[in-house]
Design a protein around this motif. Structure first.
Motif, mmCIF file in Angstrom:
data_model
loop_
_atom_site.group_PDB
_atom_site.id
_atom_site.type_symbol
_atom_site.label_atom_id
_atom_site.label_comp_id
_atom_site.label_asym_id
_atom_site.label_seq_id
_atom_site.Cartn_x
_atom_site.Cartn_y
_atom_site.Cartn_z
ATOM 1 N N VAL A 153 9.940 -43.308 35.683
ATOM 2 C CA VAL A 153 10.136 -41.859 35.768
ATOM 3 C C VAL A 153 8.935 -41.124 35.190
ATOM 4 O O VAL A 153 8.178 -41.669 34.389
ATOM 5 N N VAL A 154 8.783 -39.869 35.598
ATOM 6 C CA VAL A 154 7.848 -38.951 34.956
ATOM 7 C C VAL A 154 8.672 -37.848 34.310
ATOM 8 O O VAL A 154 9.799 -37.574 34.728
ATOM 9 N N HIS A 155 8.106 -37.231 33.277
ATOM 10 C CA HIS A 155 8.878 -36.223 32.557
ATOM 11 C C HIS A 155 7.970 -35.097 32.078
ATOM 12 O O HIS A 155 6.750 -35.267 31.956
ATOM 13 N N ARG B 58 3.633 -24.808 24.411
ATOM 14 C CA ARG B 58 3.700 -25.765 25.520
ATOM 15 C C ARG B 58 4.019 -27.162 24.986
ATOM 16 O O ARG B 58 3.131 -27.827 24.444
ATOM 17 N N PRO B 59 5.256 -27.620 25.155
ATOM 18 C CA PRO B 59 5.593 -28.971 24.685
ATOM 19 C C PRO B 59 4.802 -30.065 25.391
ATOM 20 O O PRO B 59 4.477 -31.088 24.792
ATOM 21 N N THR B 60 4.503 -29.873 26.689
ATOM 22 C CA THR B 60 3.738 -30.873 27.441
ATOM 23 C C THR B 60 2.608 -30.174 28.191
ATOM 24 O O THR B 60 2.708 -29.940 29.402
ATOM 25 N N PRO B 61 1.532 -29.831 27.500
ATOM 26 C CA PRO B 61 0.441 -29.112 28.175
ATOM 27 C C PRO B 61 -0.200 -29.926 29.292
ATOM 28 O O PRO B 61 -0.847 -29.359 30.173
ATOM 29 N N GLU B 62 -0.006 -31.252 29.268
ATOM 30 C CA GLU B 62 -0.559 -32.104 30.325
ATOM 31 C C GLU B 62 0.282 -32.083 31.591
ATOM 32 O O GLU B 62 -0.111 -32.649 32.619
ATOM 33 N N GLY B 63 1.460 -31.428 31.564
ATOM 34 C CA GLY B 63 2.325 -31.364 32.729
ATOM 35 C C GLY B 63 3.196 -32.597 32.862
ATOM 36 O O GLY B 63 3.354 -33.389 31.918
ATOM 37 N N ALA B 64 3.777 -32.775 34.036
ATOM 38 C CA ALA B 64 4.625 -33.947 34.292
ATOM 39 C C ALA B 64 3.775 -35.207 34.173
ATOM 40 O O ALA B 64 2.688 -35.297 34.752
ATOM 41 N N HIS B 65 4.283 -36.186 33.443
ATOM 42 C CA HIS B 65 3.445 -37.332 33.122
ATOM 43 C C HIS B 65 4.286 -38.549 32.772
ATOM 44 O O HIS B 65 5.492 -38.463 32.544
ATOM 45 N N ARG B 66 3.621 -39.682 32.723
ATOM 46 C CA ARG B 66 4.106 -40.884 32.060
ATOM 47 C C ARG B 66 3.250 -41.101 30.825
ATOM 48 O O ARG B 66 2.159 -40.524 30.710
ATOM 49 N N ASP B 67 3.730 -41.928 29.887
ATOM 50 C CA ASP B 67 2.988 -42.153 28.649
ATOM 51 C C ASP B 67 2.221 -43.468 28.628
ATOM 52 O O ASP B 67 1.511 -43.752 27.665
#
Length: 261
Positions: free
Chosen positions: A227-229, A169-178
């Motif tokens: 944006v979110v990614h 899972r590259p982004t286990p936190e889901g769609a997000h901003r940093d």
């Protein structure tokens, strides 16, 4: 799809001014490997010489889902774009508020530092500095992040996501901003995997794009407040596979740190 949120392949080659202009217009820019090397002022082979740094990444010991699919290191730098200086700062933990990372936010995560081969590499330092100049040209007032004063507080994250256990899972936190001003996601290598689709959505709107970064040392530049990614999970395509990336975040005003007691 709105006129300001075009197809992700609309810009694959760009010099620094054009990349900054498109980033201001649409909130993200996708760059080919040739375009990234051109912006960095670095021969492509100098970037590829960094590939070996992804073969010795320690496991991420902070994954809350109990996974063993992520390896990473972490480094911090400060860039003064007006004075033309880029300096590495002493190793420090990584921290994000839960506002931006509901899964891993609110905790200090101490990762292994960048290895010397990367931290001292002229190609790596040139890449970080030139992207900082692009982001300086694209900087704008934001209601959520500090105003840009010519300095970027930069965090570098080399990642390897592999298919240990069948799924990575590259982004286990889901769609997000940093929680920063700008983000650069650089694909370093992609081997023996399916999935890993990149998705970028307007933070305050209905539009989005989806595509797969598949060219080594191509890049996605993001205006983080706009944006979110996310990237979808990867699965093995045959034997064990992996997806190597370098994520660089640029924040004005200081590094993200826990609030003072």
């Amino acid at each position: 799809m709105s006129a300001t949120f075009p197809h992700p392949d609309a810009l694959q080659r760009a010099d620094s001014p054009l990349a900054a202009s498109r980033l201001r217009e649409q909130g993200f820019v996708r760059l080919s490997a040739a375009a990234l090397a051109e912006i960095a002022g670095t021969p492509p082979e100098a970037l590829h010489a960094l590939d070996a740094c992804w073969r010795d990444l320690p496991p991420d010991e902070h994954l809350k889902d109990g996974g063993r699919y992520r390896r990473r290191r972490h480094g911090s730098l400060v860039q003064d774009t007006r004075a033309g200086r880029l300096e590495t700062v002493p190793h420090r933990p990584h921290w994000q508020p839960t506002t931006y990372n509901a899964l891993h936010g609110g905790m200090l995560r101490d990762f292994a530092p960048l290895d010397d081969a990367m931290a001292a590499s002229p190609a790596f330092l040139a890449l970080v500095a030139r992207l900082g100049e692009v982001f300086a040209a694209a900087a704008h007032d934001t209601s959520t992040e500090p105003a840009f004063d010519g300095r970027w507080f930069i965090e570098a994250h080399p990642f390897r996501i592999d298919t240990t256990g069948g799924v990575g899972r590259p982004t286990p936190e889901g769609a997000h901003r940093d929680g920063v001003n700008f983000v650069a996601v650089l694909l370093v290598d992609r081997h023996g995997v399916r999935g890993g689709e990149t998705r970028v959505f307007e933070a305050e709107g209905p539009h989005g794009v989806r595509f797969t970064l598949d060219e080594p040392w191509s890049a996605l530049l993001l205006d983080d407040p706009r944006v979110v990614h996310e990237s979808t999970p990867i699965q093995p395509d045959g034997d064990r596979g992996w997806r190597d990336t370098l994520v660089l975040t640029y924040r004005a005003g200081g590094f993200q740190d826990p609030p003072s007691a």
